[in-house]
Design a protein around this motif. Structure first.
Motif, short mmCIF file in Angstrom:
data_model
loop_
_atom_site.label_atom_id
_atom_site.label_comp_id
_atom_site.label_asym_id
_atom_site.label_seq_id
_atom_site.Cartn_x
_atom_site.Cartn_y
_atom_site.Cartn_z
N LYS A 99 50.65 29.30 46.16
CA LYS A 99 51.21 30.07 45.05
C LYS A 99 50.10 30.67 44.19
CE LYS A 99 54.46 29.86 41.17
NZ LYS A 99 53.58 30.64 40.29
N ALA A 100 49.06 29.87 43.92
CA ALA A 100 47.94 30.36 43.11
C ALA A 100 47.25 31.54 43.81
CB ALA A 100 46.95 29.24 42.84
N GLU A 101 47.02 31.41 45.12
CA GLU A 101 46.37 32.47 45.87
C GLU A 101 47.25 33.72 45.91
OE1 GLU A 101 43.39 32.64 47.02
OE2 GLU A 101 42.84 30.61 46.44
N ARG A 102 48.55 33.51 46.05
CA ARG A 102 49.47 34.64 46.09
C ARG A 102 49.43 35.41 44.76
NH1 ARG A 102 55.50 33.04 46.23
NH2 ARG A 102 54.96 32.66 44.05
N ASP A 103 49.42 34.66 43.65
CA ASP A 103 49.37 35.30 42.33
C ASP A 103 48.09 36.10 42.16
OD1 ASP A 103 51.80 34.17 41.79
OD2 ASP A 103 51.01 32.54 40.54
N LYS A 104 46.96 35.55 42.64
CA LYS A 104 45.69 36.28 42.55
C LYS A 104 45.74 37.56 43.38
CE LYS A 104 42.70 32.24 41.82
NZ LYS A 104 41.62 31.41 42.42
N ALA A 105 46.33 37.45 44.57
CA ALA A 105 46.43 38.61 45.44
C ALA A 105 47.29 39.70 44.80
CB ALA A 105 47.02 38.21 46.79
N GLN A 106 48.36 39.31 44.15
CA GLN A 106 49.22 40.29 43.49
C GLN A 106 48.49 40.96 42.33
OE1 GLN A 106 52.62 37.83 42.56
NE2 GLN A 106 53.72 38.44 44.40
N ALA A 107 47.73 40.18 41.56
CA ALA A 107 46.97 40.74 40.45
C ALA A 107 45.92 41.74 40.96
CB ALA A 107 46.30 39.63 39.66
N ALA A 108 45.24 41.37 42.06
CA ALA A 108 44.23 42.26 42.64
C ALA A 108 44.86 43.54 43.14
CB ALA A 108 43.50 41.55 43.77
N LEU A 109 46.04 43.43 43.72
CA LEU A 109 46.74 44.61 44.22
C LEU A 109 47.11 45.53 43.07
CD1 LEU A 109 48.02 46.19 46.50
CD2 LEU A 109 50.08 44.80 46.24
N GLY A 110 47.58 44.94 41.95
CA GLY A 110 47.90 45.74 40.78
C GLY A 110 46.69 46.47 40.25
N GLU A 111 45.55 45.79 40.23
CA GLU A 111 44.30 46.41 39.78
C GLU A 111 43.92 47.57 40.68
OE1 GLU A 111 39.60 45.17 39.10
OE2 GLU A 111 41.12 43.62 39.40
N ALA A 112 44.07 47.36 41.99
CA ALA A 112 43.74 48.42 42.95
C ALA A 112 44.64 49.64 42.75
CB ALA A 112 43.89 47.89 44.38
N ASP A 113 45.90 49.42 42.46
CA ASP A 113 46.83 50.53 42.23
C ASP A 113 46.43 51.31 40.98
OD1 ASP A 113 48.36 50.05 44.44
OD2 ASP A 113 49.83 48.81 43.41
N GLU A 114 46.03 50.61 39.92
CA GLU A 114 45.60 51.28 38.69
C GLU A 114 44.36 52.14 38.95
OE1 GLU A 114 45.02 48.48 35.60
OE2 GLU A 114 47.12 47.83 35.54
N GLU A 115 43.41 51.58 39.70
CA GLU A 115 42.20 52.33 40.01
C GLU A 115 42.51 53.56 40.85
OE1 GLU A 115 39.32 51.97 38.78
OE2 GLU A 115 39.80 50.15 37.68
N ARG A 116 43.49 53.43 41.75
CA ARG A 116 43.87 54.56 42.59
C ARG A 116 44.45 55.68 41.74
NH1 ARG A 116 47.17 52.84 47.66
NH2 ARG A 116 48.57 52.11 46.03
N ASP A 117 45.24 55.31 40.73
CA ASP A 117 45.79 56.32 39.82
C ASP A 117 44.68 57.03 39.06
OD1 ASP A 117 48.34 55.74 40.59
OD2 ASP A 117 48.75 54.37 38.92
N LYS A 118 43.67 56.26 38.62
CA LYS A 118 42.54 56.86 37.91
C LYS A 118 41.83 57.86 38.81
CE LYS A 118 41.52 52.87 34.94
NZ LYS A 118 40.52 51.82 34.64
N ILE A 119 41.66 57.49 40.07
CA ILE A 119 40.96 58.36 41.01
C ILE A 119 41.70 59.68 41.17
CG2 ILE A 119 40.33 58.64 43.45
CD1 ILE A 119 39.83 55.60 43.48
N ARG A 120 43.03 59.61 41.27
CA ARG A 120 43.81 60.84 41.41
C ARG A 120 43.59 61.77 40.22
NH1 ARG A 120 48.23 57.21 42.91
NH2 ARG A 120 48.41 57.10 45.17
N GLN A 121 43.59 61.19 39.02
CA GLN A 121 43.39 61.99 37.81
C GLN A 121 41.99 62.60 37.78
OE1 GLN A 121 44.25 59.31 34.61
NE2 GLN A 121 46.36 58.97 35.25
N GLU A 122 40.99 61.78 38.12
CA GLU A 122 39.61 62.27 38.12
C GLU A 122 39.43 63.36 39.17
OE1 GLU A 122 37.23 61.64 36.10
OE2 GLU A 122 38.04 59.95 34.99
N ARG A 123 40.04 63.18 40.34
CA ARG A 123 39.88 64.14 41.42
C ARG A 123 40.48 65.50 41.03
NH1 ARG A 123 38.69 63.61 46.83
NH2 ARG A 123 39.25 65.40 48.10
N ALA A 124 41.63 65.47 40.37
CA ALA A 124 42.26 66.71 39.94
C ALA A 124 41.37 67.47 38.97
CB ALA A 124 43.62 66.41 39.30
N GLU A 125 40.72 66.73 38.05
CA GLU A 125 39.83 67.37 37.08
C GLU A 125 38.60 67.94 37.78
OE1 GLU A 125 37.56 66.37 32.84
OE2 GLU A 125 38.80 64.85 33.83
#
Length: 312
Positions: free
Chosen positions: A134-160
């Motif tokens: 359960k602890a590992e699963r929670d960490k994996a989910q948090a890391a995935l959320g972080e990766a999604d946020e970074e991906r959104d930032k990349i899209r914004q930066e790329r458009a600019e």
């Protein structure tokens, strides 16, 4: 006397074209802005890669633990069934009294006890694995959320970045100064004063001369400024971070004076939007900006203000 204004066909006056000096001044501002945006884009890309790497590692751990839990569950179930079959009615007094072979019966009882202890140990391990899972699963989910946020930032930066690149190309074409470059260029031979690792760095960098500048480019057909410096030093066995900001921070204990430059040193512009490689004899090699190519120029002609240098 009344002056006449000649109006083009269609009745609308065209916007006045900028002079060459005005276009160059605007291009310089665009280049400076693009340098900073490209580096932010590269930083966001690297952050996403790191976050994705962490997620993949945790996800692999999750899968391994899930496999362990499944195996433990199967063992516990098998031992429970086996224990029931072996141990039922064996520990009652009538069974012991009426048995034709009491020694065999006592052995079976002892075996059942050992199985019970082993089963209890398995159950404890099963419980630990479940909690860890359960602890590992929670960490994996948090890391995935972080990766999604970074991906959104990349899209914004790329458009600019793409918007800036379009503006740069229009200005360069208007000035007749756009250079597409050749992704297959074999460059030129380095014949400067560098030796050792620096010679390997500059031999690689000079072999890229003529290839196009490409934002986010890490070769082999196109480069941005920090992509070129990273790859050039990699050719000498030195691992640099990806972006200009990261390379400057990495070199915090390797700073050198701009008055004491040696071949191979990294030279950073003010604002850390650009980095080049000192080639010796007052020259640098670098990937300048959109619409230009990797080239060798005199440091004295370098248009950007400098903030410092790093010797990897």
């Amino acid at each position: 006397m009344i002056g006449l204004i000649i109006v083009p066909a269609g009745g609308v006056l065209a916007d006045p074209q900028p002079t060459i000096s005005q276009a160059k001044a605007k291009l310089e501002k665009l280049n400076d802005k693009a340098d900073k945006v490209v580096d932010r884009y590269n930083t966001a890309t690297e952050s996403y890669k790191d976050a994705k790497k962490r997620y993949d590692k945790l996800n692999d751990s999750y899968k391994r633990k899930l496999s362990t839990v499944t195996e433990l569950r199967q063992q516990v179930v098998a031992m429970a069934v086996n224990g029931y079959q072996v141990g039922r009615d064996l520990t009652t007094l009538p069974s012991l009294v009426t048995s034709d072979r009491p020694d065999d019966l006592l052995y079976q009882m002892a075996l059942t006890g050992r199985l019970s202890q082993e089963r209890a140990g398995m159950l404890a391990a099963f419980d630990r694995e479940n909690r860890g899972l359960k602890a590992e699963r929670d960490k994996a989910q948090a890391a995935l959320g972080e990766a999604d946020e970074e991906r959104d930032k990349i899209r914004q930066e790329r458009a600019e970045v793409e918007k800036l690149v379009t503006q740069q190309k229009k200005l360069l074409n208007r000035l007749g100064a756009y250079r597409a470059g050749d992704p297959n260029s074999t460059g030129i031979k380095y014949t400067g004063p560098a030796s050792g690792s620096a010679a390997a760095v500059l031999s690689f960098a000079y072999a890229q001369v003529g290839k196009p500048y490409q934002f986010g480019g890490t070769g082999p057909g196109g480069w941005d400024c920090s992509g070129l410096t990273q790859a050039s030093w990699r050719a000498a066995g030195v691992s640099l971070p990806r972006t200009t900001w990261q390379q400057w921070a990495w070199g915090a204990n390797r700073r050198v004076s701009l008055d004491a430059l040696q071949p191979g040193d990294l030279i950073f512009s003010e604002g850390l939007g650009h980095v080049s490689i000192y080639a010796g004899n007052g020259k640098i090699v670098h990937a300048p900006q959109t619409g230009d190519v990797v080239k060798v120029v005199a440091l004295s002609s370098y248009g950007r203000r400098l903030v410092g240098a790093v010797r990897p």
